[in-house]
Design an enzyme around this catalytic site. Structure first.
Site, mmCIF file in Angstrom:
data_model
loop_
_atom_site.group_PDB
_atom_site.id
_atom_site.type_symbol
_atom_site.label_atom_id
_atom_site.label_comp_id
_atom_site.label_asym_id
_atom_site.label_seq_id
_atom_site.Cartn_x
_atom_site.Cartn_y
_atom_site.Cartn_z
ATOM 1 N N ARG A 141 0.873 -1.179 0.000
ATOM 2 C CA ARG A 141 0.000 0.000 0.000
ATOM 3 C C ARG A 141 0.908 1.226 0.000
ATOM 4 O O ARG A 141 1.737 1.390 0.893
ATOM 5 C CB ARG A 141 -0.914 -0.020 1.226
ATOM 6 C CG ARG A 141 -1.925 1.118 1.300
ATOM 7 C CD ARG A 141 -2.909 0.843 2.430
ATOM 8 N NE ARG A 141 -3.921 1.875 2.581
ATOM 9 C CZ ARG A 141 -3.943 2.774 3.561
ATOM 10 N NH1 ARG A 141 -2.981 2.783 4.478
ATOM 11 N NH2 ARG A 141 -4.916 3.662 3.638
ATOM 12 N N ASN B 193 -7.256 7.954 2.362
ATOM 13 C CA ASN B 193 -6.943 7.362 3.661
ATOM 14 C C ASN B 193 -7.795 7.977 4.767
ATOM 15 O O ASN B 193 -7.920 9.201 4.866
ATOM 16 C CB ASN B 193 -5.462 7.590 3.984
ATOM 17 C CG ASN B 193 -5.062 7.002 5.330
ATOM 18 O OD1 ASN B 193 -5.022 5.793 5.491
ATOM 19 N ND2 ASN B 193 -4.776 7.867 6.294
ATOM 20 N N GLU B 194 -8.395 7.120 5.601
ATOM 21 C CA GLU B 194 -9.123 7.551 6.809
ATOM 22 C C GLU B 194 -9.861 8.867 6.557
ATOM 23 O O GLU B 194 -9.621 9.882 7.231
ATOM 24 C CB GLU B 194 -8.139 7.681 7.980
ATOM 25 C CG GLU B 194 -7.437 6.371 8.285
ATOM 26 C CD GLU B 194 -6.394 6.459 9.395
ATOM 27 O OE1 GLU B 194 -6.229 7.558 9.975
ATOM 28 O OE2 GLU B 194 -5.744 5.438 9.690
ATOM 29 N N HIS C 1 -9.279 0.018 9.581
ATOM 30 C CA HIS C 1 -7.966 0.092 10.210
ATOM 31 C C HIS C 1 -8.112 -0.345 11.665
ATOM 32 O O HIS C 1 -8.927 0.211 12.403
ATOM 33 C CB HIS C 1 -7.407 1.508 10.115
ATOM 34 C CG HIS C 1 -7.128 1.933 8.710
ATOM 35 N ND1 HIS C 1 -6.623 3.183 8.384
ATOM 36 C CD2 HIS C 1 -7.277 1.272 7.530
ATOM 37 C CE1 HIS C 1 -6.473 3.260 7.064
ATOM 38 N NE2 HIS C 1 -6.873 2.115 6.527
ATOM 39 N N TYR D 203 -6.684 -0.643 15.183
ATOM 40 C CA TYR D 203 -5.753 -0.222 16.224
ATOM 41 C C TYR D 203 -6.416 -0.454 17.583
ATOM 42 O O TYR D 203 -7.027 -1.501 17.793
ATOM 43 C CB TYR D 203 -5.309 1.228 15.990
ATOM 44 C CG TYR D 203 -4.482 1.380 14.732
ATOM 45 C CD1 TYR D 203 -3.193 0.855 14.664
ATOM 46 C CD2 TYR D 203 -4.977 2.042 13.612
ATOM 47 C CE1 TYR D 203 -2.420 0.974 13.514
ATOM 48 C CE2 TYR D 203 -4.214 2.173 12.456
ATOM 49 C CZ TYR D 203 -2.936 1.635 12.417
ATOM 50 O OH TYR D 203 -2.175 1.755 11.284
ATOM 51 N N GLU E 233 -4.958 -1.270 7.521
ATOM 52 C CA GLU E 233 -3.853 -0.971 8.429
ATOM 53 C C GLU E 233 -4.116 -1.691 9.747
ATOM 54 O O GLU E 233 -5.272 -1.876 10.139
ATOM 55 C CB GLU E 233 -3.736 0.530 8.732
ATOM 56 C CG GLU E 233 -3.316 1.419 7.590
ATOM 57 C CD GLU E 233 -3.174 2.875 8.040
ATOM 58 O OE1 GLU E 233 -3.118 3.120 9.274
ATOM 59 O OE2 GLU E 233 -3.128 3.752 7.174
ATOM 60 N N TRP F 9 0.673 -1.702 8.989
ATOM 61 C CA TRP F 9 1.339 -0.400 8.984
ATOM 62 C C TRP F 9 2.573 -0.481 9.886
ATOM 63 O O TRP F 9 2.450 -0.918 11.031
ATOM 64 C CB TRP F 9 0.377 0.673 9.496
ATOM 65 C CG TRP F 9 0.981 2.038 9.406
ATOM 66 C CD1 TRP F 9 1.798 2.643 10.321
ATOM 67 C CD2 TRP F 9 0.853 2.963 8.332
ATOM 68 N NE1 TRP F 9 2.187 3.879 9.889
ATOM 69 C CE2 TRP F 9 1.610 4.104 8.653
ATOM 70 C CE3 TRP F 9 0.172 2.947 7.114
ATOM 71 C CZ2 TRP F 9 1.700 5.211 7.817
ATOM 72 C CZ3 TRP F 9 0.259 4.040 6.280
ATOM 73 C CH2 TRP F 9 1.018 5.164 6.644
#
Length: 472
Positions: A95, A172-173, A239, A241, A268, A297
């Site tokens: 990516r 992105n995001e 993503h 996290y 990610e 990531w």
């Protein structure tokens, strides 16, 4: 992720000579033998990636599961060797962080063309993303998705014809935590603008809430967004996290997309973020069981408190971090699970194991003893991979004695267990008896090969009963 190290990009290291020799030999071979005949089928037909239910399908019609990392190209333009290094570490996808000009860049079309060529030379599928949209609505400097679309249009000439090798991650995001509900209409509009402009690529859309979708806006509105794509070729990206700090949060999110029969990748993730743990083992094991792609990531160059997410230090593959070792070398990491896209001319996934000769030892220690006579063409086992008290997760593997085109498994629970949900199998339970069979794409197993074929969530005490396997 939005982390930039303050140091400037370093000068590129010398690219290994073998890469150049390989590229030169390949080019000469194509010229002499006829380019059309030697191109992969996807390139010959002009086709690209597509979506079939939850699966991403490559241009040759084979399922493709991303296993890779991210490279911050726009921040570290001198680190072009990262592509070959990631390929050497086993990644099948990268990516690539680009800038659309509102915060970084813009990344010029010529650079993007070079990136695509480098990815193809290293047999990497390329996911290109605009990073300027990160946190729009909460970060005043962020670009809109409309501005990201304008950037894609500005470099469209170098993207056309690359649909078999490139996916476009629009932004992105793209929405932060402020008015995250705007994500749905903004994303639908961006998809429609891309299609109206003539893009035929698979489009990847990131979740709001800085990618983590803790309000479940992407999850709850995904069918509406998918329907907005006239080509039915949109891939959803979450993503993972600290919002996904427990196994159950990962499982629940994956379950939701599976129930909707919509495609999902983890665009990610890390093992820790802002001092909070991430259930990275579950991300990897669940993704492997369900055929979900992931892009960890990131390769190197993180700053602003996220230095722990560097997979190697200083863009040096010989200085791998603990996180990097988890990404590349863990049980379900890249080295053990990544398969190249078949558009690069290799054997399609699921058929890449050569049966051993009769006088040789099979490749894995757990395959050295053949199945007992009378047990059929295969054996199977249940592995308990997560146990949270009120429930547990099992992953099921099948070992083929002779090549299989399909399989059926049966077992009997020892103590009142009940399957609550499953993925990648047709499964039924009557009392304590369970029957499960393949769903087509995961039915083929080469002679002597062991494959993890499906998973399930069950209630009751964790158990691994004896499983009977038969060829379908």
């Amino acid at each position: 992720m939005n982390n930039i190290n303050s140091r400037a990009g370093t000068a590129p290291r010398g690219r290994p000579l073998r890469k150049w020799l390989l590229a030169a030999v390949t080019a000469l071979t194509v010229a002499l033998a006829g380019a059309w005949a030697l191109l992969p089928a996807g390139a010959q037909t002009g086709g690209g990636f597509s979506i079939n239910g939850t699966q991403l399908i490559d241009a040759n019609g084979n399922p493709f599961v991303m296993r890779g990392s991210s490279h911050a190209q726009v921040w570290y333009q001198g680190e072009f060797d990262s592509y070959s290094e990631l390929s050497d570490l086993g990644a099948n996808t990268v990516r690539v962080v680009l800038g659309s000009g509102q915060r970084w860049g813009p990344s010029p079309a010529s650079t993007v063309a070079d990136i695509i060529d480098e990815c193809k030379a290293n047999q990497l599928i390329c996911v290109l993303e605009v990073h300027d949209t990160t946190g729009y609505g909460e970060d005043g400097a962020a670009a809109t998705l409309d501005q990201a679309v304008d950037y894609w249009k500005s470099i469209q000439s170098v993207l056309e014809g690359q649909e078999a090798y490139v996916l476009i991650n629009i932004g992105n995001e793209p929405i932060g935590n402020t008015d995250a509900a705007q994500w749905t209409d903004a994303t639908k509009s961006a998809i429609q603008e891309m299609r109206a402009a003539g893009f035929d690529h698979t489009l990847v859309v990131d979740a709001p809430n800085w990618g983590q979708d803790w309000e479940h806006i992407m999850r709850d509105n995904a069918p509406e967004v998918a329907a907005a794509d006239s080509q039915g070729n949109t891939l959803f990206s979450v993503h993972m996290y600290q919002v996904f700090g427990t196994s159950q949060t990962v499982i629940d999110y994956f379950d939701a997309f599976e129930a909707m029969d919509l495609p999902l990748i983890v665009g990610e993730y890390g093992d820790e973020h802002q001092g909070q743990p991430v259930a990275w083992q579950t991300v990897q094991s669940e993704a492997q069981a369900r055929g979900i792609g992931w892009l960890a990531w990131s390769y190197s160059g993180n700053g602003s408190g996220a230095e722990n997410l560097d997979q190697v230090l200083g863009f040096d593959p010989n200085r791998m971090t603990t996180w990097g070792d988890r990404v590349f070398n863990s049980q379900y990491g890249i080295a053990n699970t990544a398969e190249r896209a078949s558009v690069f001319g290799g054997t399609p996934p699921d058929d890449d194991t050569t049966p051993p000769d009769d006088d040789t030892t099979p490749p894995d220690d757990d395959e050295t003893t053949p199945p007992p006579a009378g047990d059929g063409d295969c054996t199977a086992a249940i592995d308990v991979v997560n146990d949270w008290g009120s429930g547990w997760q099992g992953n099921v593997s099948v070992t083929a004695g002779e090549s299989l085109g399909g399989w059926t498994l049966t077992w009997t629970w020892p103590g009142g267990q009940t399957v609550q949900s499953q993925w990648n199998a047709d499964l039924s339970q009557s009392g304590s008896s369970v029957t499960a069979s393949d769903v087509g794409w995961n039915g083929s197993i080469a002679s002597g090969q062991t494959k993890e074929v499906f998973g399930f969530i069950a209630s009751g005490p964790a158990a691994a009963p004896e499983v009977t396997c038969s060829a379908a």
